[in-house]
Design an enzyme around this catalytic site. Structure first.
Site, PDB file in Angstrom:
ATOM      1  CE  LYS A 204      52.240  37.844  58.094  1.00 23.69           C
ATOM      2  NZ  LYS A 204      50.772  37.793  58.095  1.00 23.69           N
ATOM      3  CB  VAL A 205      58.260  42.330  54.225  1.00 22.15           C
ATOM      4  CG1 VAL A 205      59.447  42.913  53.469  1.00 22.15           C
ATOM      5  CG2 VAL A 205      57.329  43.446  54.656  1.00 22.15           C
TER       6      VAL A 205
END
Ligand SMILES: *Cc1c(COP(=O)(O)O)cnc(C)c1O
Length: 384
Positions: A204-205
């Site tokens: 995920k970012v």
């Protein structure tokens, strides 16, 4: 072997390893904070001696997510899936929960771990998020909640869903797993609904290696989740609820604090790559890039394309051709149909089509433009 020859072999081996490294393109390279920034935090942990169990860095991370992203009542967890399970558990639900037919298996599995019955409904065609009218059509007297997903970080139609939830007195839960940093209607995407769940998985970012969080406007929900993540223990020895172990540890929190520091930069860098993709893929027939709606500030979590020639889906073919070129890509999502005990009352034609034609392309903050060019060349060749 003379040291000269072994040095030569060593150098040659390293060059080849470099070459292999260059040639292989992963789906994502997690942002890794500089070690010289991590070391002081590790030193702090070592000095304090506390490495898990609601430690100071976990609390600092929760506070930072509140201050910087505007989330409310943040409870950090070991991962997003457990956060989702605990969020559902904390609402004390029993019955059917309406979910999008196009989502990651964890969305449904979190319900099933709570003995809730997932009811799959279709998604809307532009952003592949749950269709509010399909939700309303699937409501029965057994329905207790809507579990909507900010799929690929694209916000679901939060205003329409709130109206449906209010009209039918349903709980509204968001699987916001990939949506850290996303804003919609000038608010953090987690401002909507009764409770939102975010994943901090390495892909995920915003990540903490593994991790996640529950965030909610309701303090009572946050308190319940806080208890559930620690075996249901209250202040004393006795377990007050059927909890589990879902704690984030101090090393993960340390990484998370530094990844959060760099989140804006990572999102901005990914925007550059996304725009390059959009430009490179624009003239290839049959390629549609999923991009954010006008009122959304995206986090560029995924580079999502839909691939069709006429009615023929081409995602599988492009995926295989990229593989041959040593480029990773990922097809989403088709596992949920294989699970037992999932209801589907109506057609889910849009979701079914998406499962055939969606492909996620490599994306990370400093992905080289040459790599994007390599990828778009392969796609162009296949789609021609
Ligand atoms: C990543 C993801 C999850 C799972 O989160 P983990 O932290 O890996 O457990 C759940 N739902 C969606 C939509 C996701 O993208």
């Amino acid at each position: 072997m003379s040291s000269e020859i072994s040095a030569f072999l060593q150098a040659k081996w390293e060059t080849e390893a470099d070459e292999r490294e260059r040639a292989y393109v992963p789906l994502v390279r997690p942002y890794l904070p500089p070690l010289d920034k991590l070391l002081p935090l590790l030193t702090e942990i070592w000095a304090c001696g506390r490495i898990t169990n609601n430690g100071p860095l976990q609390q600092r991370l929760e506070a930072a997510l509140q201050d910087r992203l505007g989330w409310r009542n943040v409870v950090a967890t070991a991962n997003g899936t457990l956060a989702l399970q605990l969020a559902c558990r904390s609402l004390d639900l029993d019955g059917e929960v309406i979910v999008p037919a196009f989502t990651f298996p964890a969305t449904l599995q979190a319900l099933m771990w709570n003995s809730l019955v997932p009811v799959l409904v279709d998604v809307e065609p532009d952003y592949l998020t749950i269709a509010p009218d399909a939700v309303e059509a699937a409501i029965t007297p057994r329905t207790v909640a809507i579990l909507a997903v900010h799929t690929f970080g694209q916000p679901a139609d939060v205003l329409a869903l709130q109206k449906v939830a209010d009209r039918h007195s349903l709980a509204l839960v968001y699987d916001a797993a990939p949506a850290a940093g996303v804003r919609v209607h000038n608010q953090p995407v987690t401002a909507f609904g009764d409770v939102s769940v975010v994943s901090f998985h390495a892909t995920k970012v915003m990540h903490t290696v593994e991790g996640g969080a529950v965030t909610t406007p309701h303090e009572s929900v946050a308190n319940a989740v806080r208890r559930l993540r620690n075996f249901g223990l209250g202040g004393g020895r006795e377990a007050l609820a059927l909890g589990t172990n879902a704690k984030l540890n101090e090393l993960e929190a340390a990484v998370g604090l530094l990844v959060l520091d760099a989140l804006d930069t990572e999102i901005a860098n990914r925007a550059v790559a996304m725009n390059a993709y959009i430009e490179m893929l624009a003239d290839i027939p049959g390629v549609r890039v999923l991009s954010a709606a006008a009122d959304v500030q995206p986090n560029n979590a995924y580079a999502v394309v839909r691939l069709r020639t006429g009615v023929q889906a081409r995602a599988d073919e492009v995926h295989r051709r990229l593989q041959v070129a040593r480029i990773d890509s990922r097809r989403y999502f088709n596992h949920c149909y294989q699970l037992a005990d999932v209801l589907r009352r109506d057609e889910t034609a849009v979701a079914d089509a998406a499962a055939e034609d969606v492909l996620c392309l490599p994306l990370w903050g400093d992905i080289p433009l040459a790599t994007l060019r390599r990828i778009s060349d392969v796609i162009e060749e296949v789609m021609a």
